[in-house]
Design a protein around this motif. Structure first.
Motif, short mmCIF file in Angstrom:
data_model
loop_
_atom_site.label_atom_id
_atom_site.label_comp_id
_atom_site.label_asym_id
_atom_site.label_seq_id
_atom_site.Cartn_x
_atom_site.Cartn_y
_atom_site.Cartn_z
N TYR A 180 0.84 -1.21 0.00
CA TYR A 180 0.00 0.00 0.00
C TYR A 180 0.87 1.26 0.00
O TYR A 180 0.62 2.21 -0.75
CB TYR A 180 -0.90 -0.04 1.23
N LEU A 181 1.92 1.27 0.82
CA LEU A 181 2.82 2.41 0.86
C LEU A 181 3.54 2.60 -0.47
O LEU A 181 3.72 3.73 -0.94
CB LEU A 181 3.85 2.24 1.98
N LEU A 182 3.97 1.50 -1.08
CA LEU A 182 4.66 1.60 -2.37
C LEU A 182 3.76 2.24 -3.43
O LEU A 182 4.22 3.05 -4.24
CB LEU A 182 5.10 0.21 -2.84
N LYS A 183 2.49 1.87 -3.41
CA LYS A 183 1.56 2.48 -4.37
C LYS A 183 1.44 3.98 -4.13
O LYS A 183 1.42 4.78 -5.08
CB LYS A 183 0.18 1.82 -4.26
N LEU A 184 1.34 4.38 -2.86
CA LEU A 184 1.25 5.81 -2.55
C LEU A 184 2.51 6.54 -2.96
O LEU A 184 2.45 7.66 -3.50
CB LEU A 184 1.01 6.00 -1.04
N ILE A 185 3.66 5.94 -2.72
CA ILE A 185 4.93 6.58 -3.06
C ILE A 185 5.06 6.72 -4.58
O ILE A 185 5.49 7.76 -5.09
CB ILE A 185 6.11 5.76 -2.48
N ALA A 186 4.70 5.67 -5.31
CA ALA A 186 4.81 5.71 -6.77
C ALA A 186 3.90 6.77 -7.38
O ALA A 186 4.24 7.39 -8.39
CB ALA A 186 4.50 4.33 -7.35
N ALA A 187 2.73 6.98 -6.78
CA ALA A 187 1.76 7.94 -7.32
C ALA A 187 1.89 9.33 -6.71
O ALA A 187 1.21 10.26 -7.15
CB ALA A 187 0.34 7.43 -7.08
N GLY A 188 2.77 9.49 -5.73
CA GLY A 188 2.85 10.75 -4.99
C GLY A 188 3.91 11.70 -5.51
O GLY A 188 4.44 11.54 -6.62
N PRO A 189 4.23 12.72 -4.73
CA PRO A 189 5.20 13.75 -5.14
C PRO A 189 6.61 13.20 -5.17
O PRO A 189 6.90 12.13 -4.61
CB PRO A 189 5.04 14.81 -4.05
#
Length: 259
Positions: free
Chosen positions: A18-27
């Motif tokens: 879940y964190l990896l997805k947020l990091i990949a899609a984030g700033p």
């Protein structure tokens, strides 16, 4: 990072993904607090998982107290894109359909987590009279040729869940077809390899065919959309055959990329 997605998972492995997805899609840079807030997780939990990502090279430390996606994450992403870029491979096929048939050609990709399709690419018809299709738009699967071309080939459990959630059409507001009618329609799509849709009340029609991955999984669909007034020009199977052939070509590319 804003918490606009689904509720954060509980298991450590699920939280890491879940964190990896947020990091990949984030700033390009973020702080521990920003990531924790976006994930909706305790800072202590995010810190522990973030350290594992740093050790693996998937995340790197930035300036001060910031972090950024790591070079290892970029390398893995580049490898996957190099193996098969669905949109890049589909674009010439979409352009060829528009050149031959003068109708808008669309590529949709299926998101298993959303149980919906996303419009990934569009090549517009030169006709001034056309149906508006925008990249990034969501396609509900029980309605229209694009949605049903995917729905017909999903695992039974996914189909059941989607049908339970589907109540009314996003465009018409009308209830979906009865379960027996839907089953008959989906079986027909599986047999002929493409889906048709025609609704003169909203002046929309379309033909779409499924796109499969190397292991037979449904990746999405490729299709054409048009005002229903022009649909009468394509009642013969010539356009349907062309759409199905283009989708089969794209499926073949996906299979070759994993061989």
């Amino acid at each position: 990072m804003s918490s606009t997605g689904p509720r954060a998972p509980r298991g450590a492995a699920d939280r890491l993904a879940y964190l990896l997805k947020l990091i990949a899609a984030g700033p390009p840079q973020f702080t521990l607090g920003e990531l924790a807030a976006g994930a909706g997780l305790p800072t202590s939990s995010v810190h522990r998982l973030l350290q594992a990502l740093v050790r693996s090279g998937l995340v790197e430390r930035g300036h001060g107290q910031t972090y950024r996606p790591g070079r290892e994450l970029h390398r893995l992403a580049s490898q996957l894109v190099a193996r098969f870029d669905l949109v890049r491979c589909a674009t010439p096929l979409l352009e060829e359909l528009v050149t031959q048939w003068h109708e808008t050609a669309v590529l949709c990709t299926y998101s298993p987590s959303m149980r919906a399709a996303i419009i990934a690419d569009v090549v517009m018809t030169p006709h001034p009279l056309r149906f508006a299709v925008e990249r990034g738009g969501e396609v509900q699967l029980p309605w229209g040729s694009l949605g049903r071309a995917i729905l017909a080939f999903l695992p039974q459990g996914d189909t059941e869940a989607i049908m339970r959630e589907a109540k009314v059409g996003p465009l018409s507001g009308r209830p979906r077809s009865s379960r027996p009618e839907m089953e008959a329609e989906l079986q027909q799509i599986r047999e002929r390899g493409f889906a048709r849709y025609f609704d003169p009340r909203y002046d929309i029609a379309g033909i779409a065919a499924p796109v499969f991955g190397a292991f037979g999984e449904i990746l999405g669909c490729l299709g054409v959309t048009m005002p229903s007034k022009r649909y009468q020009l394509h009642l013969e199977d010539d356009l349907a055959t062309a759409v199905r052939a283009s989708a089969e070509t794209l499926s073949g590319m996906a299979a070759i990329s994993h061989s």
